[in-house]
Design a protein around this motif. Sequence first.
Motif, PDB file in Angstrom:
ATOM      1  N   ASN A  66       0.843  -1.203   0.000  1.00  0.00           N
ATOM      2  CA  ASN A  66       0.000   0.000   0.000  1.00  0.00           C
ATOM      3  C   ASN A  66       0.867   1.237   0.000  1.00  0.00           C
ATOM      4  OD1 ASN A  66      -2.536  -1.238  -0.012  1.00  0.00           O
ATOM      5  ND2 ASN A  66      -2.393  -1.625   2.171  1.00  0.00           N
ATOM      6  N   PRO A  67       0.389   2.337  -0.516  1.00  0.00           N
ATOM      7  CA  PRO A  67      -0.880   2.571  -1.212  1.00  0.00           C
ATOM      8  C   PRO A  67      -0.814   2.103  -2.669  1.00  0.00           C
ATOM      9  CG  PRO A  67       0.317   4.635  -0.961  1.00  0.00           C
ATOM     10  CD  PRO A  67       1.130   3.575  -0.276  1.00  0.00           C
ATOM     11  N   SER A  72      -5.011   7.036  -2.905  1.00  0.00           N
ATOM     12  CA  SER A  72      -4.361   6.659  -1.647  1.00  0.00           C
ATOM     13  C   SER A  72      -2.998   7.315  -1.500  1.00  0.00           C
ATOM     14  CB  SER A  72      -4.211   5.142  -1.552  1.00  0.00           C
ATOM     15  OG  SER A  72      -5.467   4.528  -1.519  1.00  0.00           O
TER      16      SER A  72
END
Length: 86
Positions: A66-67, A72
């Motif tokens: 992530n992201p 994000s």
Amino acid sequence: MGLKKTSIKRNEITIDQAELLAKKLADRPYGQEKTDAFVRTTISLPKKLLLVIEDLALKNKRNGINPKNNSSIIRAALEEYLIKHK
């Protein structure tokens, strides 16, 4: 003397009505309310910056970290900026 059966009239539900209800409920978490709802906004970025963000998102997605998407990455950068500049 026997009991008389009463018929309950129920509305027939069409496939379209069932599909509409399924779509309406699909985004809701089961048994819990969303606490931190997201809202959409529009921002303008230099093309070079957007390309860097898109490349990072693709790299993260391929590596399973992530992201993994543009939103994000921008959200994380903005949060970091706001913490730094409190």
